[in-house]
Design an enzyme around this catalytic site. Structure first.
Site, short mmCIF file in Angstrom:
data_model
loop_
_atom_site.label_atom_id
_atom_site.label_comp_id
_atom_site.label_asym_id
_atom_site.label_seq_id
_atom_site.Cartn_x
_atom_site.Cartn_y
_atom_site.Cartn_z
CD GLU A 301 0.00 -1.46 2.95
OE1 GLU A 301 -0.43 -2.40 2.25
OE2 GLU A 301 0.70 -1.63 3.95
CG ASP A 343 27.91 16.90 -32.60
OD1 ASP A 343 28.70 16.20 -33.26
OD2 ASP A 343 27.67 18.09 -32.87
CG ASP A 618 21.95 19.05 -30.95
OD1 ASP A 618 22.10 18.37 -31.98
OD2 ASP A 618 22.90 19.61 -30.36
CG ASN A 682 2.94 -13.31 5.08
OD1 ASN A 682 3.60 -14.32 5.28
ND2 ASN A 682 3.39 -12.09 5.38
CG ASP A 711 4.34 -0.99 3.65
OD1 ASP A 711 5.14 -1.56 2.89
OD2 ASP A 711 3.11 -1.13 3.56
#
Length: 887
Positions: A301, A343, A618, A682, A711
């Site tokens: 989460e 380049d 470029d 789990n 977490d």
């Protein structure tokens, strides 16, 4: 009528008006707007910005921080928990702990994401100070510098070579003004602009009107001044742009694919849990709440927060290594880049070059050739380049200062046609004291010789021979092979002509050549080898002659057996080009459009392409590449177009950026894959246990607490060490291998979860509850104790194994011996295990349905953890052997 049509009719009329009429109509003056009138003009006509874009609002930042699939699931679960545990529960059973934890998880994850968003905006603001985004205006008769976003309609703007036009402007003054409109037309042609009023007989399309300059176009040479007619989204450029949409960039698509893998697992597992518990227990609402908690248990989460932390940490580390990331999502470009187009000048070679020889058509030293080149470079009003700088440096030669001062006094500029990347030369018209004029042309040898009908040698003008190019080659080829840059000088007398057109650039007289030494950087060879070691293929895209490019590339280790020139490239079909770009590494004599085509061909072949450029030419390729890279010495427009800005134009800096990008990606993938696989293991074990246990194997609140604690520890992952082997190849940012990883390592976790479940149910819990299993216990208090012991034992086993397995799956090597986690990761994860285990010994454990376990259980837990880590080590060996990668 469309917005673009309305704009066309409104602004077009001013091309047919004198400036005095425009001043009256708009309410301005030749001295510029009075200061007190600025705000009223802004209120009346709007701002010179696109700040209505979604990304720029605080509300959108809040939306990105708090609204995502993971948070939606958590929020739904929180609402269900409030209903079941608070609103419809009895006073005795009422408990808001679950809902509080759920909403806390949303709040913590969202706030951290928001903080990172604000930090990213702050980093972008700091970068804006590196990028010159100011413009010169005349207000109240005085010149001043202001930010481009402060421009208003009626302002008088001054600009010159290298600037980007900041708004739509009606020119009131111009001097040899040439502008590239590629940003709005897509065409590489360069147009000359002037300030004269058009007559209504000259009906042209809007972009062809010579006295209008449009926002986002680039000044190639000359100077201009004009009055602002439109700003921001009311400009022609603004009519083409759309507000930022929710279209996902490549980074977001990768993140989305990961989310969908997780959602597919949820779509299978959640209904199984819901139906299984509903049938066995009969409590469908409770089963629904538990099924949702299972979904949360499966989902990482805090994935958005960890990803953002990794990207922010990576971009900060890169800034310390002279690399600034304008958008942290551009880190994906560094993580996955496998081709780098660049380049050679300033990258492989030094920024400055030295003039070595000035010679006539036979190679003899000739000062008149140098004098002509000096006049051309002095009076060329375009963006200065290394060749011009080397030529102009001649005035510092001892005893030559007076000569060049007198030369400029003798010859005055009359007109010019600036350098064009298609024509590859510049023409300047100079007038002597008698009023006689001559065109001096300087540039690419082949292009100039093709326009010459005569040669000049020792004061004589002779017709050029049929094999003229062969004669030229015999003089310059040896120098080109040595890696020297050689240009040609030609001239033509045109009498009292005061202007020149492209038609005048024929029948020229070839006078001689200039030769420059363009030596490779000392670090170039080492840098190229480092890029190859990182599996980034360097490809040279240059406008220089093929011989020069080959010489330099050979010296630095870039394969140059085959060279593709711009002329040959134009003869190829797209299919042929896609084949050629895989084998060829050097592309020479290119135009900007051809560079774009090459980058596009590489992308179509599935490569993640980086383009390193610093010039106006470029910009199209920078926009086409997966990651556009520029340098802080580049022109402003190039820096604006780039995703990444290097503070040094050095491949060593770029190499460090690539390494840091890959480290960042590896640490993100660690969290995603390890967390998802252990969560899956789990949850799968919980499903198995739910089919046989007479009670819930783990409550919703325990699942949430386990995820929250885990977490919190994972926030440290952005600071983990990364094995060198993990940075030696591009990283794939997608969910393609996530499901495979989950199915390989998740069941191992389930196996030890089930072993723990059997130990708890048949051994530990009966031992502590009178010797009987749950079904044989009649005392409700003993049943509660039995369930609490069981859930605590499984909670600790899940937490221990989930945290410890981080150290084993983070590397394909043997952890702690061959590959060591960073000190913060080791300290925080071990401290986390101790602290979270200690929770079960506190009085607050009962809030979560946990209880104290005997100390001898931790001996069993240690055995389980060691066996789990041993089996995981064996499994990852076979996984890596089969798939050639782990993370």
């Amino acid at each position: 009528m469309s917005k673009a049509t309305l704009f066309d009719s409104r602004i077009k009329k001013y091309a047919y008006c004198e400036p005095s009429e425009i001043y009256r109509d708009i309410g301005a003056s030749p001295d510029g707007l009075p200061i007190e009138q600025i705000e009223s003009m802004r209120e009346k006509y709007g701002k010179n910005s696109f700040n209505e874009r979604k990304n720029d609002t605080m509300m959108q930042r809040l939306r990105r921080a708090f609204i995502n699939p993971f948070h939606v699931i958590l929020f739904v679960l929180g609402i269900v928990s409030l209903i079941t545990d608070v609103f419809v529960a009895s006073n005795f059973a009422r408990n808001a702990t679950t809902a509080i934890i759920i909403f806390s998880m949303i709040l913590i994850s969202g706030v951290i994401r928001l903080i990172q968003e604000l930090r990213a905006k702050s980093a972008a603001a700091q970068l804006d100070r590196l990028i010159h985004e100011s413009v010169t205006v005349r207000r109240d008769g005085e010149l001043m510098e202001i930010p481009t976003e402060e421009l208003v309609i009626g302002d008088l703007v001054l600009f010159s070579a290298g600037d980007r036009v900041p708004a739509d402007i009606r020119l009131t003054k111009s001097t040899d003004l040439f502008i590239s409109q590629a940003a709005i037309t897509g065409e590489s042609a360069i147009l000359e602009k002037n300030c004269r009023k058009l007559s209504y007989g000259e009906q042209k399309t809007l972009t062809q009107l010579e006295n209008l300059a449009f926002m986002a176009t680039t000044v190639i040479s000359g100077k201009g001044e004009g009055i602002v007619l439109a700003v921001g989204k009311d400009t022609l450029y603004g009519s083409f742009t759309k507000p930022d949409s929710d279209d996902k960039n490549s980074f977001q698509k990768g993140a989305n694919s990961i989310a969908w893998v997780m959602l597919r697992f949820m779509a299978v597992l959640v209904p199984i849990v819901f139906v299984l518990l509903g049938i066995t227990g009969g409590k469908w609402l409770e089963s629904f709440a538990f099924a949702l908690s299972v979904a949360v248990g499966l989902m990482p989460e805090m994935l958005p927060m960890v990803i953002t932390a990794c990207l922010a940490k990576g971009s900060l580390a890169m800034s310390k290594k002279q690399t600034i990331i304008k958008d942290i999502n551009a880190m994906q470009g560094f993580g996955s880049m496998d081709v780098l187009c660049m380049d050679k000048t300033g990258t492989l070679t030094n920024e400055s070059i030295l003039l070595e020889y000035y010679m006539d058509i036979l190679g003899n030293e000739n000062t008149e050739v140098l004098d002509l080149a000096y006049l051309n470079s002095s009076y060329h009003s375009g963006v200065r380049n290394t060749i011009d700088n080397a030529i102009l440096a001649c005035k510092t030669m001892p005893g030559r200062e007076t000569h060049y001062t007198d030369l400029l006094a003798q010859y005055q500029k009359a007109d010019e046609i600036p350098f064009d990347y298609a024509r590859k030369f510049v023409s300047t018209l100079v007038r002597d004291s008698d009023g006689e004029c001559q065109i001096i042309m300087k540039g690419d040898i082949r292009h100039i010789v093709s326009r010459c009908s005569h040669v000049e040698y020792r004061g004589e003008t002779l017709p050029i021979e049929k094999d003229g190019m062969q004669s030229v080659s015999s003089v310059v080829d040896d120098m080109l092979k040595e890696g020297m840059k050689v240009i040609a000088i030609a001239r033509k007398n045109v009498g009292h002509q005061r202007e020149i057109t492209p038609a005048d650039e024929f029948n020229m007289t070839l006078v001689g050549y200039l030769s420059f030494f363009d030596a490779p950087k000392q670090t170039a060879k080492e840098s190229v080898a480092a890029l190859k070691r990182l599996k980034v293929a360097p490809k040279i895209l240059t406008g220089d002659q093929a011989a020069i490019a080959v010489s330099v590339c050979r010296r630095v280790g870039i394969s140059a057996e085959t060279v593709l020139t711009g002329a040959k490239l134009d003869e190829m079909t797209d299919s042929e080009l896609r084949t050629a770009v895989e084998e060829i590494h050097v592309f020479a004599e290119l135009t900007p459009g051809q560079k774009v085509r090459l980058v596009s061909a590489l992308r179509e072949n599935g490569h993640s392409v980086g383009f390193l450029g610093d010039g106006v030419n470029d910009i199209p390729a920078l926009c086409e590449a997966n990651v556009g890279i520029s340098v802080d010495t580049a022109v402003d427009a190039a820096k604006d177009a780039a995703d990444v800005v290097l503070l040094q134009k050095d491949l060593n800096v770029l190499e460090q950026g690539v390494l840091e990008g890959r480290k960042t990606f590896t640490n993100m993938l660690k969290y995603i894959k390890i967390t998802a696989s252990s969560n899956f293991g789990n949850i799968f074990a919980i499903i198995c246990a739910s089919a046989f246990l007479p009670f819930l194997p783990m409550t919703s609140i325990q699942i949430l607490l386990l995820n929250l604690l885990y977490d919190i520890l994972c926030i440290v992952l952005p600071w983990d060490n990364v094995d060198e082997e993990e940075t030696l190849s591009p990283r794939d940012w997608s969910g393609k291998t996530l499901g495979r990883f989950m199915m390989s390592f998740g069941p191992i976790s389930s196996l030890f979860d089930i072993a723990t479940f059997l130990f708890l149910y048949y051994f530990l819990c009966p031992m502590l509850c009178g010797g009987a299993t749950y079904l044989n216990i009649t005392d409700p208090s003993l049943q509660l104790q039995y369930v609490s012991l069981f859930q605590t034992g499984w909670f600790l086993e899940s937490m221990w194994t989930q945290v410890l397995i981080l150290h084993f799956l983070r590397t394909p090597k043997v952890p702690f011996m061959q590959s060591r986690s960073s000190t913060p990761v080791i300290c925080i994860t071990l401290a986390g295990i101790v602290a979270f285990t200690a929770i079960t010994f506190t009085s607050g454990a009962s809030l979560f349905g946990l209880t104290m376990l005997p100390l001898w259980y931790f001996a069993f837990l240690l055995i389980v953890a060691l066996a789990y880590m041993l089996l995981t080590t064996v499994a990852k060996y076979f996984y890596k052997k089969k798939y050639q990668e782990l993370i």
